[in-house]
Design a protein around this motif. Structure first.
Motif, PDB file in Angstrom:
ATOM      1  N   ARG A 163     -35.009  23.044  -6.670  1.00 23.63           N
ATOM      2  CA  ARG A 163     -33.578  22.742  -6.652  1.00 23.63           C
ATOM      3  C   ARG A 163     -33.001  22.725  -5.243  1.00 23.63           C
ATOM      4  O   ARG A 163     -32.365  21.742  -4.825  1.00 23.63           O
ATOM      5  CB  ARG A 163     -32.810  23.757  -7.505  1.00 23.63           C
ATOM      6  CG  ARG A 163     -31.297  23.536  -7.502  1.00 23.63           C
ATOM      7  CD  ARG A 163     -30.573  24.592  -8.331  1.00 23.63           C
ATOM      8  NE  ARG A 163     -29.143  24.365  -8.336  1.00 23.63           N
ATOM      9  CZ  ARG A 163     -28.297  24.813  -7.399  1.00 23.63           C
ATOM     10  NH1 ARG A 163     -28.775  25.526  -6.372  1.00 23.63           N
ATOM     11  NH2 ARG A 163     -26.995  24.560  -7.474  1.00 23.63           N
ATOM     12  N   LYS A 164     -33.202  23.784  -4.498  1.00 25.37           N
ATOM     13  CA  LYS A 164     -32.652  23.863  -3.147  1.00 25.37           C
ATOM     14  C   LYS A 164     -33.242  22.779  -2.248  1.00 25.37           C
ATOM     15  O   LYS A 164     -32.561  22.266  -1.358  1.00 25.37           O
ATOM     16  CB  LYS A 164     -32.919  25.246  -2.551  1.00 25.37           C
ATOM     17  CG  LYS A 164     -32.157  26.370  -3.228  1.00 25.37           C
ATOM     18  CD  LYS A 164     -32.487  27.707  -2.584  1.00 25.37           C
ATOM     19  CE  LYS A 164     -31.762  28.855  -3.253  1.00 25.37           C
ATOM     20  NZ  LYS A 164     -32.136  30.172  -2.648  1.00 25.37           N
ATOM     21  N   GLY A 165     -34.484  22.448  -2.471  1.00 22.85           N
ATOM     22  CA  GLY A 165     -35.137  21.406  -1.686  1.00 22.85           C
ATOM     23  C   GLY A 165     -34.522  20.040  -1.926  1.00 22.85           C
ATOM     24  O   GLY A 165     -34.328  19.261  -0.986  1.00 22.85           O
ATOM     25  N   ILE A 166     -34.205  19.732  -3.184  1.00 19.15           N
ATOM     26  CA  ILE A 166     -33.581  18.450  -3.512  1.00 19.15           C
ATOM     27  C   ILE A 166     -32.191  18.366  -2.906  1.00 19.15           C
ATOM     28  O   ILE A 166     -31.800  17.333  -2.352  1.00 19.15           O
ATOM     29  CB  ILE A 166     -33.521  18.255  -5.041  1.00 19.15           C
ATOM     30  CG1 ILE A 166     -34.933  18.145  -5.618  1.00 19.15           C
ATOM     31  CG2 ILE A 166     -32.710  17.011  -5.396  1.00 19.15           C
ATOM     32  CD1 ILE A 166     -34.975  18.071  -7.137  1.00 19.15           C
ATOM     33  N   ILE A 167     -31.443  19.459  -2.991  1.00 17.07           N
ATOM     34  CA  ILE A 167     -30.101  19.490  -2.394  1.00 17.07           C
ATOM     35  C   ILE A 167     -30.189  19.292  -0.881  1.00 17.07           C
ATOM     36  O   ILE A 167     -29.430  18.505  -0.291  1.00 17.07           O
ATOM     37  CB  ILE A 167     -29.397  20.824  -2.725  1.00 17.07           C
ATOM     38  CG1 ILE A 167     -29.115  20.912  -4.226  1.00 17.07           C
ATOM     39  CG2 ILE A 167     -28.106  20.970  -1.921  1.00 17.07           C
ATOM     40  CD1 ILE A 167     -28.606  22.259  -4.687  1.00 17.07           C
ATOM     41  N   SER A 168     -31.135  19.988  -0.252  1.00 12.57           N
ATOM     42  CA  SER A 168     -31.330  19.864   1.191  1.00 12.57           C
ATOM     43  C   SER A 168     -31.716  18.440   1.573  1.00 12.57           C
ATOM     44  O   SER A 168     -31.181  17.876   2.540  1.00 12.57           O
ATOM     45  CB  SER A 168     -32.423  20.837   1.647  1.00 12.57           C
ATOM     46  OG  SER A 168     -32.787  20.602   2.990  1.00 12.57           O
ATOM     47  N   PHE A 169     -32.618  17.850   0.811  1.00 11.43           N
ATOM     48  CA  PHE A 169     -33.057  16.474   1.096  1.00 11.43           C
ATOM     49  C   PHE A 169     -31.879  15.516   1.053  1.00 11.43           C
ATOM     50  O   PHE A 169     -31.701  14.693   1.963  1.00 11.43           O
ATOM     51  CB  PHE A 169     -34.115  16.043   0.080  1.00 11.43           C
ATOM     52  CG  PHE A 169     -34.489  14.591   0.188  1.00 11.43           C
ATOM     53  CD1 PHE A 169     -35.382  14.165   1.164  1.00 11.43           C
ATOM     54  CD2 PHE A 169     -33.932  13.644  -0.662  1.00 11.43           C
ATOM     55  CE1 PHE A 169     -35.708  12.821   1.290  1.00 11.43           C
ATOM     56  CE2 PHE A 169     -34.259  12.298  -0.551  1.00 11.43           C
ATOM     57  CZ  PHE A 169     -35.153  11.891   0.428  1.00 11.43           C
ATOM     58  N   ARG A 170     -31.074  15.621   0.007  1.00 13.98           N
ATOM     59  CA  ARG A 170     -29.958  14.683  -0.133  1.00 13.98           C
ATOM     60  C   ARG A 170     -28.942  14.853   0.999  1.00 13.98           C
ATOM     61  O   ARG A 170     -28.425  13.863   1.539  1.00 13.98           O
ATOM     62  CB  ARG A 170     -29.267  14.880  -1.487  1.00 13.98           C
ATOM     63  CG  ARG A 170     -28.257  13.776  -1.816  1.00 13.98           C
ATOM     64  CD  ARG A 170     -27.670  13.992  -3.200  1.00 13.98           C
ATOM     65  NE  ARG A 170     -26.871  12.841  -3.596  1.00 13.98           N
ATOM     66  CZ  ARG A 170     -25.594  12.653  -3.271  1.00 13.98           C
ATOM     67  NH1 ARG A 170     -24.976  13.555  -2.502  1.00 13.98           N
ATOM     68  NH2 ARG A 170     -24.944  11.588  -3.691  1.00 13.98           N
ATOM     69  N   GLU A 171     -28.656  16.090   1.355  1.00 17.76           N
ATOM     70  CA  GLU A 171     -27.703  16.340   2.444  1.00 17.76           C
ATOM     71  C   GLU A 171     -28.209  15.750   3.755  1.00 17.76           C
ATOM     72  O   GLU A 171     -27.450  15.141   4.503  1.00 17.76           O
ATOM     73  CB  GLU A 171     -27.460  17.841   2.580  1.00 17.76           C
ATOM     74  CG  GLU A 171     -26.658  18.441   1.433  1.00 17.76           C
ATOM     75  CD  GLU A 171     -26.511  19.942   1.543  1.00 17.76           C
ATOM     76  OE1 GLU A 171     -27.206  20.545   2.406  1.00 17.76           O
ATOM     77  OE2 GLU A 171     -25.720  20.528   0.787  1.00 17.76           O
ATOM     78  N   GLU A 172     -29.486  15.938   4.034  1.00 16.43           N
ATOM     79  CA  GLU A 172     -30.070  15.395   5.259  1.00 16.43           C
ATOM     80  C   GLU A 172     -30.123  13.879   5.207  1.00 16.43           C
ATOM     81  O   GLU A 172     -29.855  13.199   6.208  1.00 16.43           O
ATOM     82  CB  GLU A 172     -31.470  15.971   5.462  1.00 16.43           C
ATOM     83  CG  GLU A 172     -31.514  17.440   5.810  1.00 16.43           C
ATOM     84  CD  GLU A 172     -30.963  17.728   7.193  1.00 16.43           C
ATOM     85  OE1 GLU A 172     -31.109  16.870   8.091  1.00 16.43           O
ATOM     86  OE2 GLU A 172     -30.373  18.799   7.387  1.00 16.43           O
ATOM     87  N   PHE A 173     -30.480  13.352   4.040  1.00 16.82           N
ATOM     88  CA  PHE A 173     -30.650  11.900   3.919  1.00 16.82           C
ATOM     89  C   PHE A 173     -29.345  11.158   4.177  1.00 16.82           C
ATOM     90  O   PHE A 173     -29.348  10.066   4.748  1.00 16.82           O
ATOM     91  CB  PHE A 173     -31.180  11.556   2.523  1.00 16.82           C
ATOM     92  CG  PHE A 173     -31.651  10.136   2.397  1.00 16.82           C
ATOM     93  CD1 PHE A 173     -32.920   9.774   2.824  1.00 16.82           C
ATOM     94  CD2 PHE A 173     -30.824   9.158   1.873  1.00 16.82           C
ATOM     95  CE1 PHE A 173     -33.349   8.458   2.731  1.00 16.82           C
ATOM     96  CE2 PHE A 173     -31.249   7.840   1.765  1.00 16.82           C
ATOM     97  CZ  PHE A 173     -32.518   7.484   2.197  1.00 16.82           C
ATOM     98  N   PHE A 174     -28.230  11.738   3.786  1.00 15.10           N
ATOM     99  CA  PHE A 174     -26.942  11.069   3.990  1.00 15.10           C
ATOM    100  C   PHE A 174     -26.170  11.664   5.170  1.00 15.10           C
ATOM    101  O   PHE A 174     -24.931  11.644   5.187  1.00 15.10           O
ATOM    102  CB  PHE A 174     -26.117  11.124   2.709  1.00 15.10           C
ATOM    103  CG  PHE A 174     -26.680  10.267   1.603  1.00 15.10           C
ATOM    104  CD1 PHE A 174     -26.761   8.896   1.752  1.00 15.10           C
ATOM    105  CD2 PHE A 174     -27.171  10.838   0.450  1.00 15.10           C
ATOM    106  CE1 PHE A 174     -27.293   8.090   0.764  1.00 15.10           C
ATOM    107  CE2 PHE A 174     -27.713  10.049  -0.557  1.00 15.10           C
ATOM    108  CZ  PHE A 174     -27.783   8.677  -0.396  1.00 15.10           C
TER     109      PHE A 174
END
Length: 262
Positions: free
Chosen positions: A141-152
């Motif tokens: 969960r935290k990894g997906i949130i982190s990925f999306r924040e970084e990606f955008f």
């Protein structure tokens, strides 16, 4: 009653799902599934880039998804990493009319721009997930949130955000979870790649495809047909009881059996 039924059937259900996992988790699964796209490459960066696009495009008929991916990478001379890190503005002209459902050139342009700046600094997309995670986390969960924040993190149009989901909006994050399965899981069958080592298979979450949800209901693993984050956690927890170290292997069983028994 539901819990009692599940507990009574647990051993029998595990035997059934294990047999279905063995049946569908074979190289013959690859050609008709979007995972065939990254299987067309050898270099790690090409695999994870092509896999990322294949997962993002995984909406609708599998044949159409595969054709759109092939169309995209043919225009990159089938060298996605080289194209991404070296392309110029003029190289984007052949992509101006690219559309897959609601994903258009505006979105593609941002994806290419972000990936270029990322790969000029980092060797893998895995770092974007791992940045927000701990090895002690139960799931990604935290990894997906982190990925999306970084990606955008770069300037972008709001519309592009809909192509990468987040648990924070209660999305099931099907496509990202599927992508993570491809990159993280590794077994003797060779369908999933297992090229990412810092995320554990035990932390993965099951992608909620319509076939997966339907078969999970049939097997008594779910009571709902709602594809959201809560359902994703619920199903994965049930699968984790059957195999704590590799719960998402049963994605093959549920999806494969569901497709074969439409």
């Amino acid at each position: 009653m539901f819990t009692l039924l599940y507990l009574m059937r647990k051993e029998e259900l595990k035997l059934l799902l294990d047999s279905l996992y063995e049946k569908y988790n074979k190289m013959g699964f690859i050609p008709d599934d979007p995972i065939c796209i990254p299987h067309g490459f050898i270099d790690k960066k090409d695999i994870e880039i092509s896999g990322f696009f294949a997962a993002i495009f995984a909406w609708g008929q599998r044949k159409t998804i595969i054709n759109k991916c092939n169309f995209l990478f043919e225009r990159m001379d089938n060298s996605p990493y080289d194209f991404i890190v070296n392309h110029s503005k003029s190289d984007l002209v052949p992509f101006k009319e690219f559309v897959h459902r609601t994903f258009n050139f505006i979105d593609l342009h941002y994806f290419l721009r972000f990936l270029k700046q990322h790969y000029l600094k980092q060797d893998s997309l895995e770092s974007l997930f791992v940045k927000g995670m701990s090895s002690k986390d139960v799931d990604v969960r935290k990894g997906i949130i982190s990925f999306r924040e970084e990606f955008f993190s770069l300037e972008h149009e709001k519309r592009t955000e809909k192509h990468v989901s987040s648990p924070l909006s209660n999305s099931a994050c099907k496509r990202i979870n599927m992508y993570l399965r491809w990159m993280v899981r590794k077994d003797k069958h060779g369908v999933d790649f297992g090229i990412w080592k810092e995320i554990k298979p035990s932390q993965l979450l099951c992608p909620l495809d319509v076939h997966v949800i339907r078969m999970a209901q049939e097997f008594g693993l779910l009571k709902t047909d709602k594809a959201n984050w809560k359902t994703c956690l619920e199903l994965t927890e049930k699968l984790r009881q059957l195999d704590p170290n590799d719960p998402v292997k049963y994605d093959f069983a549920l999806f494969g059996f569901g497709v074969e028994n439409k």
